[in-house]
Design a protein around this motif. Structure first.
Motif, PDB file in Angstrom:
ATOM      1  N   GLN A  18       0.824  -1.207   0.000  1.00  0.00           N
ATOM      2  CA  GLN A  18       0.000   0.000   0.000  1.00  0.00           C
ATOM      3  C   GLN A  18       0.859   1.258   0.000  1.00  0.00           C
ATOM      4  OE1 GLN A  18      -2.582  -0.648   3.424  1.00  0.00           O
ATOM      5  NE2 GLN A  18      -4.211  -1.421   2.086  1.00  0.00           N
ATOM      6  N   ALA A  19       1.911   1.248   0.817  1.00  0.00           N
ATOM      7  CA  ALA A  19       2.812   2.403   0.860  1.00  0.00           C
ATOM      8  C   ALA A  19       3.535   2.570  -0.472  1.00  0.00           C
ATOM      9  CB  ALA A  19       3.824   2.235   1.989  1.00  0.00           C
ATOM     10  N   TYR A  20       3.921   1.462  -1.085  1.00  0.00           N
ATOM     11  CA  TYR A  20       4.623   1.534  -2.369  1.00  0.00           C
ATOM     12  C   TYR A  20       3.702   2.083  -3.456  1.00  0.00           C
ATOM     13  CZ  TYR A  20       7.719   0.238  -6.217  1.00  0.00           C
ATOM     14  OH  TYR A  20       8.546   0.274  -7.321  1.00  0.00           O
ATOM     15  N   GLU A  21       2.446   1.664  -3.448  1.00  0.00           N
ATOM     16  CA  GLU A  21       1.487   2.191  -4.425  1.00  0.00           C
ATOM     17  C   GLU A  21       1.271   3.694  -4.216  1.00  0.00           C
ATOM     18  OE1 GLU A  21      -3.077   1.361  -6.049  1.00  0.00           O
ATOM     19  OE2 GLU A  21      -2.333   0.342  -4.260  1.00  0.00           O
ATOM     20  N   LYS A  22       1.226   4.110  -2.949  1.00  0.00           N
ATOM     21  CA  LYS A  22       1.101   5.531  -2.623  1.00  0.00           C
ATOM     22  C   LYS A  22       2.286   6.317  -3.177  1.00  0.00           C
ATOM     23  CE  LYS A  22       0.595   8.507   1.474  1.00  0.00           C
ATOM     24  NZ  LYS A  22       0.529   8.513   2.971  1.00  0.00           N
ATOM     25  N   PHE A  23       3.469   5.730  -3.064  1.00  0.00           N
ATOM     26  CA  PHE A  23       4.691   6.354  -3.570  1.00  0.00           C
ATOM     27  C   PHE A  23       4.658   6.466  -5.095  1.00  0.00           C
ATOM     28  CE2 PHE A  23       9.013   5.418  -5.265  1.00  0.00           C
ATOM     29  CZ  PHE A  23       9.620   6.618  -4.936  1.00  0.00           C
ATOM     30  N   ILE A  24       4.262   5.407  -5.772  1.00  0.00           N
ATOM     31  CA  ILE A  24       4.239   5.372  -7.236  1.00  0.00           C
ATOM     32  C   ILE A  24       3.255   6.398  -7.806  1.00  0.00           C
ATOM     33  CG2 ILE A  24       3.630   3.941  -9.237  1.00  0.00           C
ATOM     34  CD1 ILE A  24       6.351   3.306  -8.017  1.00  0.00           C
ATOM     35  N   LYS A  25       2.148   6.617  -7.115  1.00  0.00           N
ATOM     36  CA  LYS A  25       1.118   7.526  -7.611  1.00  0.00           C
ATOM     37  C   LYS A  25       1.362   8.992  -7.234  1.00  0.00           C
ATOM     38  CE  LYS A  25      -2.672   4.158  -7.725  1.00  0.00           C
ATOM     39  NZ  LYS A  25      -4.016   3.809  -7.176  1.00  0.00           N
ATOM     40  N   ALA A  26       2.286   9.240  -6.331  1.00  0.00           N
ATOM     41  CA  ALA A  26       2.522  10.609  -5.848  1.00  0.00           C
ATOM     42  C   ALA A  26       3.219  11.460  -6.900  1.00  0.00           C
ATOM     43  CB  ALA A  26       3.347  10.564  -4.572  1.00  0.00           C
ATOM     44  N   ASN A  27       3.032  12.766  -6.773  1.00  0.00           N
ATOM     45  CA  ASN A  27       3.688  13.739  -7.646  1.00  0.00           C
ATOM     46  C   ASN A  27       4.206  14.898  -6.816  1.00  0.00           C
ATOM     47  OD1 ASN A  27       3.113  12.689 -10.459  1.00  0.00           O
ATOM     48  ND2 ASN A  27       1.020  12.786  -9.653  1.00  0.00           N
ATOM     49  N   ILE A  28       5.042  15.713  -7.435  1.00  0.00           N
ATOM     50  CA  ILE A  28       5.573  16.891  -6.769  1.00  0.00           C
ATOM     51  C   ILE A  28       4.819  18.122  -7.259  1.00  0.00           C
ATOM     52  CG2 ILE A  28       7.621  18.288  -6.285  1.00  0.00           C
ATOM     53  CD1 ILE A  28       7.684  15.455  -5.150  1.00  0.00           C
ATOM     54  N   GLY A  29       4.274  18.900  -6.317  1.00  0.00           N
ATOM     55  CA  GLY A  29       3.563  20.126  -6.643  1.00  0.00           C
ATOM     56  C   GLY A  29       4.213  21.330  -5.995  1.00  0.00           C
ATOM     57  N   GLU A  30       3.541  22.459  -6.041  1.00  0.00           N
ATOM     58  CA  GLU A  30       4.094  23.684  -5.467  1.00  0.00           C
ATOM     59  C   GLU A  30       4.207  23.609  -3.955  1.00  0.00           C
ATOM     60  OE1 GLU A  30       1.826  27.017  -6.747  1.00  0.00           O
ATOM     61  OE2 GLU A  30       2.338  26.787  -8.881  1.00  0.00           O
ATOM     62  N   SER A  31       3.373  22.791  -3.330  1.00  0.00           N
ATOM     63  CA  SER A  31       3.381  22.690  -1.871  1.00  0.00           C
ATOM     64  C   SER A  31       3.981  21.373  -1.383  1.00  0.00           C
ATOM     65  CB  SER A  31       1.964  22.858  -1.318  1.00  0.00           C
ATOM     66  OG  SER A  31       1.448  24.122  -1.665  1.00  0.00           O
ATOM     67  N   GLY A  32       4.895  20.825  -2.164  1.00  0.00           N
ATOM     68  CA  GLY A  32       5.554  19.591  -1.751  1.00  0.00           C
ATOM     69  C   GLY A  32       5.002  18.375  -2.457  1.00  0.00           C
ATOM     70  N   VAL A  33       4.972  17.245  -1.738  1.00  0.00           N
ATOM     71  CA  VAL A  33       4.503  15.987  -2.320  1.00  0.00           C
ATOM     72  C   VAL A  33       2.976  15.986  -2.333  1.00  0.00           C
ATOM     73  CG1 VAL A  33       4.546  13.485  -2.163  1.00  0.00           C
ATOM     74  CG2 VAL A  33       6.540  14.799  -1.430  1.00  0.00           C
ATOM     75  N   GLU A  34       2.412  15.634  -3.477  1.00  0.00           N
ATOM     76  CA  GLU A  34       0.965  15.523  -3.620  1.00  0.00           C
ATOM     77  C   GLU A  34       0.596  14.059  -3.779  1.00  0.00           C
ATOM     78  OE1 GLU A  34       0.082  17.950  -7.001  1.00  0.00           O
ATOM     79  OE2 GLU A  34       0.253  19.832  -5.883  1.00  0.00           O
ATOM     80  N   TYR A  35      -0.256  13.566  -2.883  1.00  0.00           N
ATOM     81  CA  TYR A  35      -0.643  12.155  -2.876  1.00  0.00           C
ATOM     82  C   TYR A  35      -2.032  11.996  -3.510  1.00  0.00           C
ATOM     83  CZ  TYR A  35       3.197  11.729   0.452  1.00  0.00           C
ATOM     84  OH  TYR A  35       4.427  11.773   1.054  1.00  0.00           O
ATOM     85  N   VAL A  36      -2.209  10.903  -4.232  1.00  0.00           N
ATOM     86  CA  VAL A  36      -3.485  10.585  -4.841  1.00  0.00           C
ATOM     87  C   VAL A  36      -4.317   9.784  -3.854  1.00  0.00           C
ATOM     88  CG1 VAL A  36      -4.661   9.394  -6.739  1.00  0.00           C
ATOM     89  CG2 VAL A  36      -2.478  10.565  -7.144  1.00  0.00           C
ATOM     90  N   ALA A  37      -5.548  10.245  -3.588  1.00  0.00           N
ATOM     91  CA  ALA A  37      -6.419   9.541  -2.652  1.00  0.00           C
ATOM     92  C   ALA A  37      -6.736   8.148  -3.162  1.00  0.00           C
ATOM     93  CB  ALA A  37      -7.713  10.333  -2.447  1.00  0.00           C
ATOM     94  N   SER A  38      -6.626   7.167  -2.275  1.00  0.00           N
ATOM     95  CA  SER A  38      -6.875   5.773  -2.679  1.00  0.00           C
ATOM     96  C   SER A  38      -8.342   5.428  -2.535  1.00  0.00           C
ATOM     97  CB  SER A  38      -6.027   4.831  -1.824  1.00  0.00           C
ATOM     98  OG  SER A  38      -6.280   5.030  -0.456  1.00  0.00           O
TER      99      SER A  38
END
Length: 292
Positions: free
Chosen positions: A272-292
């Protein structure tokens, strides 16, 4: 000769083997294990993560639980106790303060655990003590409780009395992040102090840090974390400091793995953590995570 023999006999009689009761120690360690972490994980880079290897910082940001033995947890607890006592005694912090962590003493305004959510380059910060004197520049106080051995090494005392006093490099980077964040928030570059408190006898050595001289390396460490998220590729475990190997490494099983093996291991053990990492992106306010 008779007197000496008698004294030895009496001493032997007084030092009979005794039953060592461990119940109280177990009760104490149970409480320590149950103590909740006072810092809520934000998923962003923080001051403590800047001091960690990039891989450790990323795994912590992803919410992977740290694993420490009872001895290490107890040392962390002692550190919190010593640091709080230092703040109470040096800055006259009341035992009970408002939810804002604010109090006044000796002509200054103080805030305990001053937080900045949208700090420098999307990081988050929690300053131990922020002091706003009636006159002069704002002051960031970072308090570090350390063992006697580390105190001597950092402060050039005891067995290290011929060694130059020098604060830990990672602590300087941590304070630099706080200073740059405060400058971003207010437009004012504060003064920065790191206080090393000897947990054995409360000796204190204070270093004033020129935060701006650490910005280049601070940016390099932030870049290493953001690059991993942008490329969706976990780095190998590369320590910044010698002490980051062994028992103080909460992910010691990753120390000798290659980059490929690290990615495979995290993917397998923490899907689950790895999937969260793979889907994340970098935005103006740091790391942006995609809601699962």
């Amino acid at each position: 000769v008779f007197i000496c023999y008698t004294r030895v006999r009496l001493i032997k009689e007084r030092t009979k083997p005794m039953l060592i009761i461990k119940d109280y120690e177990e009760k104490l360690y149970k409480k320590i294990r149950e103590t909740p972490d006072e810092y809520e994980e934000t998923g962003q880079i923080s001051g403590s993560k800047i001091a960690q290897p990039a891989l450790t910082a990323i795994l912590t940001m992803l919410g992977i639980e740290k694993k420490f033995d009872d001895y290490t947890l107890a040392k962390f607890m002692r550190g919190h106790d010593v640091e709080e006592k230092f703040i109470i005694r040096v800055f006259d912090k009341p035992v009970e303060i408002s939810e804002t962590g604010h109090w006044k003493a000796n002509g200054s305004d103080f805030t305990w655990q001053y937080e900045m959510k949208d700090a420098y380059r999307g990081c988050t910060c929690s300053i131990d003590v922020l002091e706003l004197p009636e006159r002069g520049m704002p002051i960031i106080h970072e308090i570090k409780s350390v063992s006697k051995m580390k105190y001597d090494r950092v402060c050039g005392t005891g067995m290290r009395k011929n060694q130059m006093a020098e604060p830990d490099h990672s602590h300087c980077l941590q304070v630099a992040l706080y200073a740059m964040s405060y400058d971003k928030e207010t437009g004012i570059m504060p003064r920065c102090y790191i206080h090393y408190v000897n947990a054995d006898d409360y000796r204190v050595s204070t270093f004033e840090i020129e935060a701006e001289s650490y910005v280049d390396e601070l940016d390099q460490r932030i870049d290493a974390i953001y690059t991993a998220f942008a490329e969706h590729r976990l780095p190998a475990y590369i320590p910044y400091e010698a002490w980051q190997k062994g028992k103080y490494n909460s992910f010691s099983e990753l120390e000798k793995l290659s980059e490929d093996d690290v990615n495979e291991y995290i993917k397998r053990q923490y899907p689950q953590a790895y999937e969260k990492f793979i889907k994340a992106n970098i935005g103006e306010s740091g790391v942006e995570y995609v809601a699962s």
